[in-house]
Design a protein around this motif. Structure first.
Motif, PDB file in Angstrom:
ATOM      1  N   ALA A 108       0.541  -1.260   0.310  1.00 40.61           N
ATOM      2  CA  ALA A 108       0.161  -0.289  -0.012  1.00 40.61           C
ATOM      3  C   ALA A 108       0.749   1.171  -0.547  1.00 40.61           C
ATOM      4  CB  ALA A 108      -0.601   0.081   0.964  1.00 40.61           C
ATOM      5  N   PRO A 109       0.356   2.510  -0.579  1.00 39.30           N
ATOM      6  CA  PRO A 109       1.137   3.510   0.042  1.00 39.30           C
ATOM      7  C   PRO A 109       1.502   3.717   0.846  1.00 39.30           C
ATOM      8  CG  PRO A 109      -1.167   3.923  -1.683  1.00 39.30           C
ATOM      9  CD  PRO A 109      -1.199   2.529  -1.129  1.00 39.30           C
ATOM     10  N   ASP A 110       2.786   4.669   1.288  1.00 38.17           N
ATOM     11  CA  ASP A 110       3.347   4.944   2.647  1.00 38.17           C
ATOM     12  C   ASP A 110       3.136   3.904   3.069  1.00 38.17           C
ATOM     13  OD1 ASP A 110       4.051   6.868   4.657  1.00 38.17           O
ATOM     14  OD2 ASP A 110       1.935   7.259   4.961  1.00 38.17           O
ATOM     15  N   SER A 111       3.860   3.207   2.977  1.00 41.27           N
ATOM     16  CA  SER A 111       3.787   1.624   3.371  1.00 41.27           C
ATOM     17  C   SER A 111       5.359   1.481   3.878  1.00 41.27           C
ATOM     18  CB  SER A 111       3.188   0.196   2.894  1.00 41.27           C
ATOM     19  OG  SER A 111       1.388   1.111   3.881  1.00 41.27           O
ATOM     20  N   MET A 112       5.805   0.167   4.718  1.00 40.69           N
ATOM     21  CA  MET A 112       7.431  -0.336   4.128  1.00 40.69           C
ATOM     22  C   MET A 112       6.949  -1.824   5.065  1.00 40.69           C
ATOM     23  SD  MET A 112       9.402   0.991   7.646  1.00 40.69           S
ATOM     24  CE  MET A 112      10.917  -0.150   7.208  1.00 40.69           C
ATOM     25  N   ILE A 113       8.093  -2.710   4.225  1.00 38.75           N
ATOM     26  CA  ILE A 113       8.170  -4.026   4.763  1.00 38.75           C
ATOM     27  C   ILE A 113       9.343  -3.522   5.964  1.00 38.75           C
ATOM     28  CG2 ILE A 113       8.337  -5.982   3.786  1.00 38.75           C
ATOM     29  CD1 ILE A 113       6.823  -5.565   1.621  1.00 38.75           C
ATOM     30  N   LYS A 114       9.526  -4.408   6.682  1.00 36.00           N
ATOM     31  CA  LYS A 114      10.454  -3.988   7.247  1.00 36.00           C
ATOM     32  C   LYS A 114      11.726  -5.273   6.898  1.00 36.00           C
ATOM     33  CE  LYS A 114       7.806  -2.891  11.863  1.00 36.00           C
ATOM     34  NZ  LYS A 114       7.425  -3.480  13.077  1.00 36.00           N
ATOM     35  N   GLU A 115      12.644  -4.677   7.391  1.00 36.77           N
ATOM     36  CA  GLU A 115      14.358  -5.939   7.022  1.00 36.77           C
ATOM     37  C   GLU A 115      14.304  -6.954   8.008  1.00 36.77           C
ATOM     38  OE1 GLU A 115      18.241  -4.454   6.326  1.00 36.77           O
ATOM     39  OE2 GLU A 115      17.872  -4.794   8.820  1.00 36.77           O
ATOM     40  N   HIS A 116      13.882  -8.332   7.037  1.00 37.25           N
ATOM     41  CA  HIS A 116      13.801  -9.359   6.982  1.00 37.25           C
ATOM     42  C   HIS A 116      14.720 -10.599   5.787  1.00 37.25           C
ATOM     43  CE1 HIS A 116      10.973  -8.946   4.021  1.00 37.25           C
ATOM     44  NE2 HIS A 116      11.263 -10.172   4.188  1.00 37.25           N
ATOM     45  N   THR A 117      14.602 -10.961   6.135  1.00 42.69           N
ATOM     46  CA  THR A 117      15.998 -12.341   5.488  1.00 42.69           C
ATOM     47  C   THR A 117      14.992 -13.524   5.182  1.00 42.69           C
ATOM     48  OG1 THR A 117      16.960 -13.413   7.792  1.00 42.69           O
ATOM     49  CG2 THR A 117      17.809 -11.497   7.190  1.00 42.69           C
ATOM     50  N   ASP A 118      14.857 -14.297   3.741  1.00 42.53           N
ATOM     51  CA  ASP A 118      14.327 -15.681   3.797  1.00 42.53           C
ATOM     52  C   ASP A 118      15.490 -16.677   3.566  1.00 42.53           C
ATOM     53  OD1 ASP A 118      11.532 -14.720   3.498  1.00 42.53           O
ATOM     54  OD2 ASP A 118      12.224 -13.334   2.029  1.00 42.53           O
ATOM     55  N   PRO A 119      15.450 -17.047   4.883  1.00 41.64           N
ATOM     56  CA  PRO A 119      16.524 -18.090   4.976  1.00 41.64           C
ATOM     57  C   PRO A 119      17.474 -19.248   3.522  1.00 41.64           C
ATOM     58  CG  PRO A 119      15.573 -17.775   7.211  1.00 41.64           C
ATOM     59  CD  PRO A 119      15.161 -16.966   6.339  1.00 41.64           C
ATOM     60  N   THR A 120      15.817 -19.557   2.926  1.00 37.54           N
ATOM     61  CA  THR A 120      16.391 -20.962   2.101  1.00 37.54           C
ATOM     62  C   THR A 120      16.054 -19.928   0.415  1.00 37.54           C
ATOM     63  OG1 THR A 120      13.918 -20.779   1.872  1.00 37.54           O
ATOM     64  CG2 THR A 120      15.480 -22.126   3.270  1.00 37.54           C
ATOM     65  N   LEU A 121      16.328 -18.597  -0.141  1.00 39.20           N
ATOM     66  CA  LEU A 121      15.525 -18.522  -1.346  1.00 39.20           C
ATOM     67  C   LEU A 121      17.218 -17.429  -1.260  1.00 39.20           C
ATOM     68  CD1 LEU A 121      12.415 -16.649  -1.228  1.00 39.20           C
ATOM     69  CD2 LEU A 121      12.759 -18.565  -1.490  1.00 39.20           C
ATOM     70  N   ALA A 122      18.446 -18.225  -2.006  1.00 37.06           N
ATOM     71  CA  ALA A 122      19.243 -18.140  -2.560  1.00 37.06           C
ATOM     72  C   ALA A 122      19.807 -19.368  -2.639  1.00 37.06           C
ATOM     73  CB  ALA A 122      20.443 -17.913  -1.634  1.00 37.06           C
ATOM     74  N   LEU A 123      20.646 -18.986  -4.177  1.00 39.78           N
ATOM     75  CA  LEU A 123      21.268 -19.566  -5.583  1.00 39.78           C
ATOM     76  C   LEU A 123      22.131 -20.898  -5.018  1.00 39.78           C
ATOM     77  CD1 LEU A 123      20.789 -20.011  -8.303  1.00 39.78           C
ATOM     78  CD2 LEU A 123      23.001 -18.463  -8.647  1.00 39.78           C
ATOM     79  N   GLU A 124      22.701 -20.000  -3.744  1.00 38.88           N
ATOM     80  CA  GLU A 124      23.957 -21.040  -2.965  1.00 38.88           C
ATOM     81  C   GLU A 124      23.096 -22.073  -1.101  1.00 38.88           C
ATOM     82  OE1 GLU A 124      25.035 -16.746  -3.457  1.00 38.88           O
ATOM     83  OE2 GLU A 124      23.327 -17.274  -2.434  1.00 38.88           O
ATOM     84  N   ILE A 125      22.302 -21.978  -2.014  1.00 34.73           N
ATOM     85  CA  ILE A 125      21.764 -22.910  -0.605  1.00 34.73           C
ATOM     86  C   ILE A 125      21.379 -24.306  -1.700  1.00 34.73           C
ATOM     87  CG2 ILE A 125      19.401 -22.881   0.884  1.00 34.73           C
ATOM     88  CD1 ILE A 125      21.048 -20.553   2.248  1.00 34.73           C
ATOM     89  N   GLU A 126      22.054 -24.916  -1.294  1.00 37.72           N
ATOM     90  CA  GLU A 126      21.368 -26.364  -1.450  1.00 37.72           C
ATOM     91  C   GLU A 126      20.058 -26.683  -1.405  1.00 37.72           C
ATOM     92  OE1 GLU A 126      23.955 -30.689  -1.514  1.00 37.72           O
ATOM     93  OE2 GLU A 126      24.436 -29.390  -0.323  1.00 37.72           O
ATOM     94  N   LYS A 127      19.988 -27.684  -2.401  1.00 40.34           N
ATOM     95  CA  LYS A 127      18.293 -28.018  -2.365  1.00 40.34           C
ATOM     96  C   LYS A 127      17.113 -26.495  -1.777  1.00 40.34           C
ATOM     97  CE  LYS A 127      17.562 -31.843  -0.442  1.00 40.34           C
ATOM     98  NZ  LYS A 127      17.274 -33.212   0.402  1.00 40.34           N
ATOM     99  N   SER A 128      17.946 -26.029  -2.845  1.00 39.40           N
ATOM    100  CA  SER A 128      16.516 -24.940  -2.301  1.00 39.40           C
ATOM    101  C   SER A 128      15.717 -23.946  -3.649  1.00 39.40           C
ATOM    102  CB  SER A 128      16.675 -23.572  -1.918  1.00 39.40           C
ATOM    103  OG  SER A 128      16.172 -22.253  -1.405  1.00 39.40           O
ATOM    104  N   VAL A 129      14.759 -23.412  -3.641  1.00 38.09           N
ATOM    105  CA  VAL A 129      14.246 -22.558  -4.758  1.00 38.09           C
ATOM    106  C   VAL A 129      15.037 -20.914  -4.639  1.00 38.09           C
ATOM    107  CG1 VAL A 129      12.169 -23.715  -5.020  1.00 38.09           C
ATOM    108  CG2 VAL A 129      12.747 -21.608  -3.394  1.00 38.09           C
TER     109      VAL A 129
END
Length: 202
Positions: A108-129
């Protein structure tokens, strides 16, 4: 979809892939699918676990690892089935690799998603998407921060972002932001596409 020249990136936490999609067609289909009301953040699923799309299907058994998407079958949702251009975008990838979760993400306008991580979403992570992001609707006051630096994503572009790293989004504008995200299995085709798109700047 049109081809673009290979972009440059400072490191491999963000890689712009060398093609662009038709934002006008995506916006038109998003308008048809829109929720009547939304506050802050909302999602329209386009591909989801099979038992969610079709409740008559059995719930999948518990899995030791949910990271790679193999814990369930995935189906196109009714929303995707009535969105031919969005379907063609997804088909471009799934003719070359498996596509699991696909969503339209709205901020939405004037909104934010706070800083976070998605631990499995990386090319370097084995057996992940990995997750590809295609901005659809943006404004000049939307900023996606990855590792504390902005990612200059523009509507229609397609980016691989290493989301196991810290990231956040701010929308300080007066209009909503909509992204299309696709989770895909990083097979040999995907890895080559990303490697071929990456040019380091020393």
């Amino acid at each position: 979809m049109t081809q673009q020249e290979t972009p440059k990136t400072k490191n491999n936490d963000r890689i712009k892939l060398p093609f662009v999609f038709d934002t006008a067609k995506m916006i038109a289909e998003c308008d048809i699918l829109k929720l009547e009301q939304f506050e802050y953040y909302s999602v329209i699923p386009l591909r989801s676990p099979a038992h969610i799309v079709d409740p008559s299907l059995p719930f999948p058994p518990p899995a030791d690892d949910y990271a790679d998407g193999s814990w369930t079958d995935w189906l196109d949702t009714p929303q995707l089935q009535k969105s031919p251009y969005l379907m063609s975008v997804i088909d471009y990838f799934r003719k070359n690799t498996e596509v699991t979760l696909v969503r339209l993400l709205r901020l939405a306008p004037d909104s934010m998603i706070k800083e976070h991580t998605d631990p499995t979403l990386a090319l370097e992570i084995e057996k992940s998407v990995i997750r590809l992001t295609i901005p659809i609707l943006n404004n000049d006051k939307v900023t996606f921060y990855l590792n504390d630096t902005p990612v200059p994503m523009q509507p229609g572009e397609c980016w691989y972002l290493r989301l196991s790293d810290p990231h956040k989004v701010t929308n300080l504008g007066e209009t909503e932001r909509i992204n299309l995200t696709l989770d895909i299995v990083p097979n040999a085709w995907v890895r080559k596409m990303i490697a071929d798109s990456q040019v380091s700047i020393e």
